[in-house]
Scaffold this active site. Structure first.
Site, short mmCIF file in Angstrom:
data_model
loop_
_atom_site.label_atom_id
_atom_site.label_comp_id
_atom_site.label_asym_id
_atom_site.label_seq_id
_atom_site.Cartn_x
_atom_site.Cartn_y
_atom_site.Cartn_z
N HIS A 1 38.06 28.63 51.09
CA HIS A 1 38.87 28.17 50.11
C HIS A 1 40.41 28.29 50.54
O HIS A 1 41.40 28.28 49.82
CB HIS A 1 38.97 28.78 48.72
CG HIS A 1 37.48 28.62 48.20
ND1 HIS A 1 37.20 27.38 47.32
CD2 HIS A 1 36.31 29.31 48.22
CE1 HIS A 1 36.08 27.62 46.90
NE2 HIS A 1 35.20 28.36 47.18
N ASN B 1 33.54 26.17 40.54
CA ASN B 1 33.44 25.17 41.45
C ASN B 1 33.24 24.07 40.94
O ASN B 1 32.82 24.33 39.64
CB ASN B 1 32.45 25.51 42.57
CG ASN B 1 32.85 26.30 43.61
OD1 ASN B 1 34.03 26.81 43.98
ND2 ASN B 1 31.58 27.08 44.51
FE1 HDD Z 1 34.35 32.79 46.24
C1 HDD Z 1 37.56 32.33 47.16
C2 HDD Z 1 34.57 30.12 44.06
C3 HDD Z 1 30.91 32.91 45.84
C4 HDD Z 1 34.06 35.57 48.21
N1 HDD Z 1 35.93 31.59 45.70
C5 HDD Z 1 37.17 31.54 46.25
C6 HDD Z 1 37.81 30.61 45.41
C7 HDD Z 1 36.88 29.84 44.74
C8 HDD Z 1 35.55 30.35 44.97
C9 HDD Z 1 37.17 28.83 43.96
C10 HDD Z 1 39.12 30.24 45.76
C11 HDD Z 1 40.24 30.97 44.73
C12 HDD Z 1 41.72 30.64 44.88
O1 HDD Z 1 41.89 29.56 44.83
O2 HDD Z 1 42.28 31.37 45.13
N2 HDD Z 1 33.05 31.82 45.22
C13 HDD Z 1 33.35 30.87 44.20
C14 HDD Z 1 32.06 30.45 43.53
C15 HDD Z 1 31.14 31.29 43.96
C16 HDD Z 1 31.64 32.02 45.13
C17 HDD Z 1 31.92 29.48 42.28
C18 HDD Z 1 29.62 31.47 43.59
C19 HDD Z 1 29.31 31.13 42.45
N3 HDD Z 1 32.81 34.04 47.09
C20 HDD Z 1 31.60 33.98 46.45
C21 HDD Z 1 30.78 35.01 47.04
C22 HDD Z 1 31.60 35.82 47.59
C23 HDD Z 1 32.74 35.15 47.61
C24 HDD Z 1 29.44 35.52 46.77
C25 HDD Z 1 31.54 37.08 48.52
C26 HDD Z 1 30.37 37.89 48.37
N4 HDD Z 1 35.64 33.95 47.43
C27 HDD Z 1 35.40 34.97 48.25
C28 HDD Z 1 36.67 35.56 48.64
C29 HDD Z 1 37.65 34.52 48.36
C30 HDD Z 1 36.75 33.43 47.64
C31 HDD Z 1 36.39 35.92 50.23
C32 HDD Z 1 38.64 34.16 49.48
C33 HDD Z 1 40.12 34.21 49.17
C34 HDD Z 1 39.89 34.89 47.92
O3 HDD Z 1 38.53 35.22 47.49
O4 HDD Z 1 40.80 35.52 47.02
O5 HDD Z 1 36.70 36.88 48.42
#
Ligand code: HDD
EC number: 1.11.1.6
Length: 693
Positions: A76, A149
């Site tokens: 993202h 999402n």
């Molecule tokens: Fe995630 C970012 C949505 C599963 C680990 N995720 C991130 C963002 C969104 C989502 C909208 C951007 C937030 C922003 O604008 O800063 N992610 C989802 C949804 C998931 C999902 C709807 C499943 C239902 N994500 C998911 C899993 C993991 C992550 C299973 C790790 C185990 N996601 C992350 C992250 C991020 C992220 C690496 C990247 C930057 C942040 O978190 O702040 O931790």
């Protein structure tokens, strides 16, 4: 010895550097407040130099610049955000004690960030990809982050697989490409080996993954959460965002062309809408159910690859989200905002969904690497707007100055008349008591109730209109055509047979491949009742928010342009004037019509429909301009309505279009009829411009 001089030795006074002297505003200073006299020239030993190490003004400026970038989000990375508010329209105190749902009309500030998933920060806005829809509610009892999402299900069932999924979709490890694209070997290799991903694949290959505007897509909290009322009673809940402007997508060919014409298409659209006062709006809906109901379903509500059909549990609207202010500064706000699914408030709680459980760790953890400090919550965009007190102290970039000795608890400093600091509250957050029996032993397991990977993928496909099904098939054919490993293509086809035989056959035909035997599913899929809620095209969308591109030439008919503008504005749509030169055109009556865009900078992919308001000479001229021919032929191929005045004929003819019911002669009073078609496409045209897949 150097002479003392007021200038730089070349006759140019210090501080000028070719620019005018300070024009009002505060005095420029260093980061430490020292007034700066010259922001153009470094301090040199004579002329022309060398530059002196002593120049603290230069050193500080370059030092800061050298460190201006922070690591982009691991996923993202590309996003845009906006401020706004959430208003409760239907209070639900019987379901939750969360403060934001208690009173009709009560508002809380929010910050929302939309994103693509796979691409880097500098990639484009319109790849085929999932869109993030993250909302931070600054409530009276802390920040609640609903990090969702635009697709209600996820690729994987267990957080353990997230790094693998993301590694597979991101640019391939050895070559560093492709950027912002899932159409490559490693992604489809992973998909073919992880059949649980296939339900979301159907969504990702559908038009949902190429939205026309961020304002025209749904959002979902994805997981099952809990609402908890003041009595401590918990209900299960899924969250939904419904866009006021309805749903709309681009075609794939449009998305590809928009990437080149305007890589910032979505963020520009969001920015322009907010600046124009057309504040984007969504309704917040909830699906409420209990454990008994959940136990009776053919899927597990804790499995994030499953949705709950809206026909089974209707979505109850409880509030609205309005975005009314674009950030003042992209970095300080949109880049530094940190969303944490672990940010819940009293009245909202997690579930045992294993994907959500993993997310609770990951987001907090990643902020340390992205924002550099455990004190990232003090950055204004992340700070709660309610009081915040605790004994967590110090750490890098601590900017608060706590007073007194009390930095531990329990303490009895109050007995000595000192401030003892904050105390836990009996109104504080309480976790929901577990709904399920605790497992008797520690095991690395995937619940059996998560085994059906195909029934809902099939449900999604059969719930689409014919045009939408065609788009899904074309998308998978396109993606698999970019897959070079033949065994991967074959295994995907073998999996797709479990979703829908005819779909798999058409995809195999589109690839020029034999259909291999189906891979045995972990659990045989079943047919579920069609859910119209899953289709975009089954829901009529309003004209509001759409944009008409009007191509004009010198000598064009002014009243026709005026009629289009007023019909559009009456319907809440906008008009952009496109001309051979950005200075505009001289209308038939001699007056100047200013242009918003020059023809080769504004292809018709940027508009929902087009109009050609041309003089005979103008039409003749533009018939020799490739950009004008593409303007028309692309609008035609993308199934858009086309309005025109009589003289436009040479251009229409040369563009090779065949007039049909989606053409409007603007010499009559057809402006309204054209505007009404802004959100609608004539999908039957696709058969005229594309070979069937
Ligand atoms: Fe995630 C970012 C949505 C599963 C680990 N995720 C991130 C963002 C969104 C989502 C909208 C951007 C937030 C922003 O604008 O800063 N992610 C989802 C949804 C998931 C999902 C709807 C499943 C239902 N994500 C998911 C899993 C993991 C992550 C299973 C790790 C185990 N996601 C992350 C992250 C991020 C992220 C690496 C990247 C930057 C942040 O978190 O702040 O931790």
């Amino acid at each position: 010895m150097a002479k003392k001089t007021q200038g730089n030795g070349r006759g140019i006074p210090q501080g000028s550097g070719g620019e005018t002297q300070q024009r009002g505003g505060p005095v420029l200073t260093t980061n430490h407040g020292v007034p700066i006299s010259d922001n153009q020239n470094s301090l040199k030993a004579g002329q022309p130099g060398p530059t002196l190490l002593e120049d603290f003004v230069l050193r500080e400026k370059i030092f800061h610049f050298d460190h201006e970038r922070i690591p982009e989000r691991i996923v993202h990375a590309r996003g845009t955000g906006a401020h706004g508010f959430f208003e409760c329209t239907d209070p639900i105190p019987e379901l939750t004690r969360a403060s934001l749902f208690q009173k009709r009309g009560a508002k809380v500030p929010v910050f929302v960030r939309f994103s693509t998933v796979a691409g880097s920060k500098g990639s484009k806005d319109t790849p085929r990809d999932v869109r993030g829809f993250a909302v931070k509610f600054y409530t009276e009892e802390g920040n609640w982050d609903l990090v969702g999402n635009n697709i209600p299900v996820f690729f994987i069932q267990d957080a353990m697989k997230f790094p693998d999924l993301i590694h597979a979709v991101k640019p391939e490890a050895d070559r560093g490409f492709p950027q912002a694209a899932s159409a490559h070997d490693t992604f489809w290799d992973f998909v073919s080996l992880m059949p649980e991903s296939l339900h979301m694949i159907m969504w990702a290959m559908s038009d949902r993954a190429i939205p026309r505007s961020l304002r025209m897509m749904e959002g979902f909290g994805v997981h099952t959460f809990h609402l908890v009322n003041a009595e401590g009673e918990a209900t299960m809940v899924k969250f939904h965002w419904k866009p006021k402007l309805g749903m709309q997508s681009t075609t794939w060919d449009e998305a590809v062309k928009i990437s080149g014409a305007d890589p910032d298409y979505h963020r520009r659209d969001l920015y322009e809408a907010i600046q124009a006062g057309d504040c984007p709006e969504w309704e917040l809906g909830i699906q409420i159910f209990d454990q008994d109901w959940a136990d009776r379903q053919p899927y597990d509500v804790l499995d994030p690859t499953k949705l709950i059909p809206e026909e089974e549990v209707p979505v109850r609207i409880v509030g609205r989200l309005v975005l009314d202010r674009y950030p003042d500064n992209f970095f300080a706000e949109t880049e530094q905002v940190a969303f944490l699914p672990s940010n819940v408030v009293p009245g909202i709680d997690f579930s045992n969904d294993p994907l959500l459980q993993g997310r609770l760790f990951s987001y907090l953890d990643t902020q340390k690497s992205r924002l550099g400090t455990t004190n990232f919550h003090q950055i204004p965009i992340n700070a709660p707007k309610c009081p915040m007190h605790n004994f967590q102290r110090d750490g890098m970039m601590q900017v608060q100055v706590p007073k007194g000795r009390a930095n531990y608890e329990p303490n009895s400093l109050d007995e000595a008349g000192e401030d003892p600091g904050p105390r836990a509250s009996d109104q504080g957050f309480v976790s929901v008591a577990a709904f399920t029996e605790p497992a008797e032993e520690k095991r690395r397991i995937r619940p059996e109730s998560f085994a059906d990977h195909f029934s809902q993928a099939r449900l999604f496909f059969v719930s689409q209109t014919e045009a939408e099904q065609n788009h899904i098939i074309a998308a998978i054919v396109f993606e698999l055509s970019k897959v070079q490993l033949k065994h991967v293509r074959k295994r995907v086809l073998a999996q797709l047979r479990n979703i829908d035989e005819s779909m798999a056959q058409r995809i195999a035909d589109g690839l020029g491949a034999e259909l291999p035997p189906a891979l045995p599913p972990a659990k045989a899929p079943v047919d579920l009742p069609v859910s119209d809620a899953l289709s975009i095209l089954k829901h009529p969308a309003p004209v509001e928010g759409r944009c008409l591109g009007v191509l004009v030439s010198d000598g064009a008919d002014g009243p026709v342009v005026e009629a289009l503008k007023s019909a559009a504005s009456a319907a809440g749509a906008t008009v952009k004037i496109v001309a051979p030169k950005v200075g505009g055109v001289k209308l038939k009556g001699g007056e100047l019509l200013e242009a918003d865009e020059k023809i080769d900078g504004a292809p018709s992919v940027l508009f929902d429909a087009i109009a050609l308001v041309l003089s005979p000479e103008g039409a003749d001229q533009l018939a020799g301009e490739k950009a004008a021919l593409d303007f028309v032929s692309d609008a035609y191929a993308h199934c858009k309505a086309i309005g025109h005045t009589g003289p436009a004929k040479p251009l229409l003819d040369k563009a090779g279009v065949v007039q049909d019911g989606f053409f409007f002669d603007l010499s009559g009073s057809n402006a309204e009829a054209l505007i009404e078609k802004l959100p609608i496409r004539d999908w039957s045209r696709e058969k005229k411009v594309k070979l069937p897949v």
